[in-house]
Motif scaffolding. Structure first.
Motif, PDB file in Angstrom:
ATOM      1  N   GLN A   1      -2.333   7.498   7.164  1.00 48.93           N
ATOM      2  CA  GLN A   1      -3.594   8.370   6.605  1.00 48.93           C
ATOM      3  C   GLN A   1      -3.804   9.490   7.558  1.00 48.93           C
TER       4      GLN A   1
ATOM      5  N   TRP B   1      -7.483   0.058   2.594  1.00 52.37           N
ATOM      6  CA  TRP B   1      -6.805   0.322   4.141  1.00 52.37           C
ATOM      7  C   TRP B   1      -7.926  -0.310   4.905  1.00 52.37           C
TER       8      TRP B   1
ATOM      9  N   ASP C   1     -10.216   0.795  -2.338  1.00 55.59           N
ATOM     10  CA  ASP C   1      -9.083   1.298  -1.299  1.00 55.59           C
ATOM     11  C   ASP C   1      -8.938   0.131  -0.019  1.00 55.59           C
TER      12      ASP C   1
ATOM     13  N   LYS D   1       0.904  -1.398   0.015  1.00 55.93           N
ATOM     14  CA  LYS D   1       0.013   0.040  -0.012  1.00 55.93           C
ATOM     15  C   LYS D   1       0.967   1.193  -0.015  1.00 55.93           C
TER      16      LYS D   1
ATOM     17  N   ASN E   1      -0.009   2.604  -3.152  1.00 56.34           N
ATOM     18  CA  ASN E   1      -1.290   3.184  -2.998  1.00 56.34           C
ATOM     19  C   ASN E   1      -2.463   2.193  -3.425  1.00 56.34           C
ATOM     20  N   ASN E   2      -2.757   2.279  -4.811  1.00 58.01           N
ATOM     21  CA  ASN E   2      -3.685   1.424  -5.414  1.00 58.01           C
ATOM     22  C   ASN E   2      -3.252  -0.145  -5.587  1.00 58.01           C
TER      23      ASN E   2
END
Length: 589
Positions: free
Chosen positions: A238, A197, A195, A166, A170-171
């Motif tokens: 985050q 997360w 997402d 991640k 990220n994606n």
């Protein structure tokens, strides 16, 4: 060699046929080949435990047997976390590993094998954790209490591997045991537009609810506090809008109670001496500061063990390991360790205006006197400098340990190098059993300090930072000469005056992050999560283009270089009916 005639062969075959007609049964021709892997053979307690060991085995980032280079997936992330930051240069010389040069100069391509190697290593780890969970449901002889803990450990590891992915891309696609099917390649052809997360967080939350507070006899296994720290780390990643740098208090308020719980538990403390956190001496591994530590083991046959992911990142030529000159600390990082000669505090805004003296351009054997100004003592545990002791390897001689000083600068990496007395136990000098401290108490204290700054509790933040600085100031933990005196003019003090300005406090906390964790593979990711990567790195490059001319034209592009490109081959491999399933990150199409 003698040969059998046809009559003899027919006689033997007839005997085998007669024997099998009475004893082999109908399964004679359906025997499993010897040496072939059978999933059914692992569907028991012993098999599950073996698979779990395999899942832990990917923590070093080395996918043994896949053909991927060791350093691509190194959990230390020295390439992706430091070489692309202001802490380090690629090092060595211009012609060595040009794909790393492309990364360092922000020419990030979808086809870069280093990037794909990291992806492969992390998702190899994800696959292994899912195989543990899948097999566990079929192991009828597993003690229920142990089964619950195995599940928690596997989910911790799965969360960790996805977390690492991640922060890289990220994606990302998230794979759990209901999706992944090792016998069906199409099972992993899922999108990366959702997402990840919430699912990563769910893995760590599940681990917290089951894992014990301690793992007696198994220091490499996560505890409840390891999972809390990783969950807090998820929230800290985050905690700021990366586009604007604005604090996101919802995530800060989620991280803070987890960090507070770890701090007030009384289970962890800072080690008295800074360098004890990477000393390879057995007494310093899994120490009182360690919250989660990747265990390394080395034997004569363990080519993939002993921190092989750092193989290239040893001083060159006659230096420790005799290889290879990569991962050289930057002048900017060295300058960051200057302190005010009156207050002993860091020079938050002016540290890079003048350079700490180095031997760049000084010939081997010529007289050289190192910097005499005041310095943070952590410098000489993070960076190898000429005339300064390099643990028990001897005094760093300068050019003799540098491959191309004009290209990569005059400094050597140091933190990940074990003492001479602890290296080479398998016959390979670069193999050692020193662990990688992934999360230590100092991380928790400085994450907590970040939270307190954003919540307006500046004095609590100062308290946490001062704990870190007080440890760094311990004279017993400074680099000493053979005569027992400090190797340089070390001068460091705590912040004595109250913090009343949030902006200055924030800057001080972040600067402390850099000093405390220098050359530990975290710098780039911190700059990104704070939302200051573009500003910091482009300022760095402006001056570095004079020092290191190969950086001419290098530029960090905001909105693009916060994350790496999804590897092209992974996009190709996951196509369905000729259409892309994985969506490329912004700026790379």
């Amino acid at each position: 060699m003698k040969t059998m005639n046809k009559k003899t062969i027919l006689t033997i075959l007839s005997a085998i046929t007669l024997l099998c007609s009475t004893s082999c049964g109908d399964n004679f021709l359906a025997k499993e080949p010897l040496g072939r892997y059978s999933p059914e053979s692992l569907q028991n307690a012993a098999g599950v435990e073996g698979l779990l060991v395999g899942a832990y085995g990917m923590l070093d980032g080395i996918p043994v047997g896949t053909g991927q280079s060791d350093w691509h997936g190194s959990i230390h992330s020295w390439i992706f976390g430091d070489v692309v930051s202001d802490d380090a240069y690629k090092g060595t010389d211009a012609g060595d590993q040009p794909e790393q040069t492309f990364l360092e100069t922000y020419q990030w391509l979808e086809t870069n094998n280093h990037v794909r190697g990291k992806w492969s290593a992390l998702y190899n780890g994800v696959a292994r954790t899912n195989q543990v969970l899948q097999t566990l449901t079929k192991a009828t002889d597993m003690d229920p209490a142990r089964a619950a803990q195995v599940t928690a450990e596997a989910r911790f590891l799965r969360g960790l591997y996805h977390f690492e992915a991640k922060r890289m891309w990220n994606n990302i696609p998230y794979y759990d045991e209901t999706i992944y099917n090792s016998s069906d390649p199409s099972s992993v052809k899922i999108s990366n537009t959702e997402d990840a997360w919430p699912k990563i967080i769910a893995d760590f939350e599940a681990a917290i609810s089951v894992l014990p507070a301690k793992q007696p006899g198994f220091p490499g296994r996560p505890t409840r506090y390891s999972a809390m720290a990783m969950l807090a780390k998820c929230y800290m990643f985050q905690a700021f809008d990366i586009a604007t740098g604005t604090a996101r208090l919802d995530n800060i308020n989620k991280a803070k109670p987890l960090l507070d719980t770890i701090i007030t538990s009384g289970r962890y403390t800072l080690m008295p001496q800074y360098h004890q956190n990477w000393s390879a001496d057995p007494a310093n591994r899994n120490n009182a500061e360690s919250i989660f530590e990747v265990q390394y083991q080395v034997t004569a046959a363990a080519d993939g063990g002993g921190n092989a992911g750092m193989d290239l990142a040893w001083p060159y030529n006659n230096g420790p390991g005799g290889c290879c000159g990569f991962y050289q600390p930057s002048q900017n990082l060295v300058n960051a360790h200057k302190t005010d000669p009156v207050t002993g505090l860091p020079l938050l805004d002016t540290f890079n205006e003048t350079d700490v003296k180095s031997d760049e351009g000084v010939k081997s054997g010529d007289p050289f006197t190192a910097e005499t100004g005041t310095l943070d003592p952590r410098l000489d545990w993070s960076v190898g400098r000429r005339s300064i002791p390099y643990m028990d390897w001897g005094t760093h001689p300068g050019r003799d340990w540098i491959r191309d000083q004009a290209y990569g600068g005059p400094y050597s990496p140091k933190k990940h190098i074990p003492e001479k007395r602890n290296s080479g136990v398998s016959g390979n000098v670069r193999r050692h059993a020193n662990n990688y401290r992934m999360v230590r108490y100092a991380h928790v204290l400085l994450w907590a300090a970040e939270c307190e700054v954003e919540l307006g509790n500046l004095e609590k933040a100062r308290e946490y930072v001062n704990l870190i600085r007080a440890r760094a100031a311990n004279p017993a933990g400074m680099v000493l000469t053979s005569g027992g005196t400090p190797a340089a003019n070390y001068f460091i003090k705590e912040y004595d005056a109250p913090w009343t300005d949030a902006e200055t406090a924030r800057k001080a906390v972040r600067f402390e992050h850099r000093l405390e964790f220098a050359m530990e593979g975290t710098r780039f990711f911190d700059l990104v999560r704070w939302g200051i990567a573009a500003q910091t790195l482009n300022t760095f490059l402006t001056k570095e283009q004079v020092r290191r001319t190969y950086l001419n034209g290098a530029q960090f592009i905001k909105g693009k270089h916060e994350y790496y490109p999804i590897p092209f081959q992974e996009i190709v491999n996951t196509k369905v009916d000729g259409k892309d399933v994985l969506v490329q990150n912004p700026g790379y199409n």
